[in-house]
Design a protein around this motif. Sequence first.
Motif, PDB file in Angstrom:
ATOM      1  N   ALA A  75       2.717  17.065  -9.148  1.00 19.54           N
ATOM      2  CA  ALA A  75       2.228  15.690  -9.241  1.00 19.54           C
ATOM      3  C   ALA A  75       1.658  15.365 -10.616  1.00 19.54           C
ATOM      4  O   ALA A  75       1.868  14.275 -11.153  1.00 19.54           O
ATOM      5  CB  ALA A  75       1.167  15.447  -8.168  1.00 19.54           C
ATOM      6  N   PHE A  81      -1.275  16.911   2.176  1.00 23.57           N
ATOM      7  CA  PHE A  81      -0.485  15.785   1.696  1.00 23.57           C
ATOM      8  C   PHE A  81       0.998  15.929   2.039  1.00 23.57           C
ATOM      9  O   PHE A  81       1.536  17.030   2.095  1.00 23.57           O
ATOM     10  CB  PHE A  81      -0.624  15.647   0.175  1.00 23.57           C
ATOM     11  CG  PHE A  81      -2.017  15.356  -0.301  1.00 23.57           C
ATOM     12  CD1 PHE A  81      -2.701  14.234   0.129  1.00 23.57           C
ATOM     13  CD2 PHE A  81      -2.648  16.211  -1.193  1.00 23.57           C
ATOM     14  CE1 PHE A  81      -3.986  13.963  -0.302  1.00 23.57           C
ATOM     15  CE2 PHE A  81      -3.930  15.953  -1.637  1.00 23.57           C
ATOM     16  CZ  PHE A  81      -4.602  14.825  -1.191  1.00 23.57           C
ATOM     17  N   ARG A 112       4.792  14.017   0.778  1.00 29.74           N
ATOM     18  CA  ARG A 112       5.328  13.202  -0.312  1.00 29.74           C
ATOM     19  C   ARG A 112       6.601  12.491   0.110  1.00 29.74           C
ATOM     20  O   ARG A 112       7.454  13.062   0.796  1.00 29.74           O
ATOM     21  CB  ARG A 112       5.618  14.084  -1.532  1.00 29.74           C
ATOM     22  CG  ARG A 112       6.279  13.336  -2.684  1.00 29.74           C
ATOM     23  CD  ARG A 112       6.450  14.217  -3.898  1.00 29.74           C
ATOM     24  NE  ARG A 112       7.110  13.491  -4.980  1.00 29.74           N
ATOM     25  CZ  ARG A 112       7.258  13.946  -6.218  1.00 29.74           C
ATOM     26  NH1 ARG A 112       6.796  15.146  -6.536  1.00 29.74           N
ATOM     27  NH2 ARG A 112       7.872  13.224  -7.145  1.00 29.74           N
ATOM     28  N   VAL A 117       2.277   9.176  -1.617  1.00 32.08           N
ATOM     29  CA  VAL A 117       1.647  10.306  -0.939  1.00 32.08           C
ATOM     30  C   VAL A 117       1.073   9.821   0.391  1.00 32.08           C
ATOM     31  O   VAL A 117       0.512   8.723   0.478  1.00 32.08           O
ATOM     32  CB  VAL A 117       0.515  10.910  -1.808  1.00 32.08           C
ATOM     33  CG1 VAL A 117      -0.267  11.961  -1.031  1.00 32.08           C
ATOM     34  CG2 VAL A 117       1.104  11.518  -3.077  1.00 32.08           C
ATOM     35  N   GLY A 149      -0.983   7.573  -5.898  1.00 36.74           N
ATOM     36  CA  GLY A 149       0.121   8.472  -5.587  1.00 36.74           C
ATOM     37  C   GLY A 149       0.499   9.345  -6.774  1.00 36.74           C
ATOM     38  O   GLY A 149      -0.341   9.697  -7.605  1.00 36.74           O
ATOM     39  N   GLN A 181      -1.016   5.864  -2.322  1.00 34.69           N
ATOM     40  CA  GLN A 181      -1.358   6.807  -1.261  1.00 34.69           C
ATOM     41  C   GLN A 181      -1.596   6.024   0.018  1.00 34.69           C
ATOM     42  O   GLN A 181      -2.300   5.010   0.015  1.00 34.69           O
ATOM     43  CB  GLN A 181      -2.601   7.623  -1.607  1.00 34.69           C
ATOM     44  CG  GLN A 181      -3.013   8.557  -0.459  1.00 34.69           C
ATOM     45  CD  GLN A 181      -4.062   9.563  -0.861  1.00 34.69           C
ATOM     46  OE1 GLN A 181      -3.997  10.148  -1.933  1.00 34.69           O
ATOM     47  NE2 GLN A 181      -5.038   9.789   0.009  1.00 34.69           N
TER      48      GLN A 181
END
Length: 381
Positions: free
Chosen positions: A138, A269, A271, A276, A322, A334
């Motif tokens: 990330a 998390f 993806r 996210v 995110g 997110q």
Amino acid sequence: MAEKRDYYEVLGVDKSADDATIKKAYRNLAKKYHPDLNPDNKEAEKKFKEVNEAYEVLSDSEKKARYDQFGHAGVDPNFGAGGAGGGSPFGGGFGDFGDIFSDLFGGAFGGSRRSNPNAPRRGADTAARITISFEEAAKGCQKTIKVTHIENCSACGGSGAKAGTTPKTCPHCHGSGQEVVQQRTPFGVMQTQRPCSHCGGKGKIIEHPCEKCSGKGKVRITREQTVNIPAGIDDMQVLNVRGQGDAGSNGGPNGDLRIEVNVRPHPIFERDGFDVYVEVPVTFVQASLGAEISVPTLDGKVKFKIHEGTQSGDEFKLAGKGIKRINSSGRGNQYVKINVEIPRNLSKEQKELLKQFDSKSDDKNYKKRKTFFDKLKNMFE
């Protein structure tokens, strides 16, 4: 040093488990032992590291194959010529460079004309694989891996000839690398071309071979390569590092190093593209009365106020929290999903309080329940 546990035992899966089963087992255990969920628990921290180590091997097909055959020794960094961090398309031993470079020096036998054996040729691409964490993918990171490739011999500069000497043009084929052969057949005399039997199709003869490379002009080495992983890279994407593959021939450019990036799944998390997703549990009381809750993000924990009457499954967005978009300044979002946890193992006093609360509740407190029974009533009227 304590003996390492079997990686399949660590993840609690059979040796025949497929990738999906291994990934699911890892996710469950990583979440169970994650340091954020087990503060000050040294045993949980130890198990978390053990689970990550096992998954890093069993999620990589090449490492898994070596582990299945040789055990922990097979995934030791010093195992084999290529180490644990990289690979080469050639595999095995050094082999015959005539085979390795057969496609560099021309095409098929028979009547087709071969290209100039002394023309510049680009080196082959080499391959490697690296495993990084969710956070590293990330935010980007820098990694050093071991790669094996072929480069020009430092003693002869790639010529194959001993220092102070030079290869000579083959007097038989005059440097073309080909010779003409005539054969008598029932249909008459047939004339074909084939690689020169004197120089092996190279067009040159080395009278005094280099001792270091035995006249091949190339050597295989294992070296460390520092790689910049860009922020936002996803699982199974390939990085192309230009000019870091096998050395070219006759002054041709080097090939490229192609690195497949594997991203370990995160225990919390999920993806999807650059967005996210995370699920946050809250209590019955927090959901009923509203509360300020702590939400984990890639940038750390943030405070967020949920409204009174929040329902399980409600979702809200944290804009720009995110994953960074590759080669862009923008980021994804997110999405936080609320999971209202119903309390268990209530004491007698707690049960009595809930019964009192329920006795004073009416339809206005339960909109979905009222709507459901209204529809049910209409069905039988």
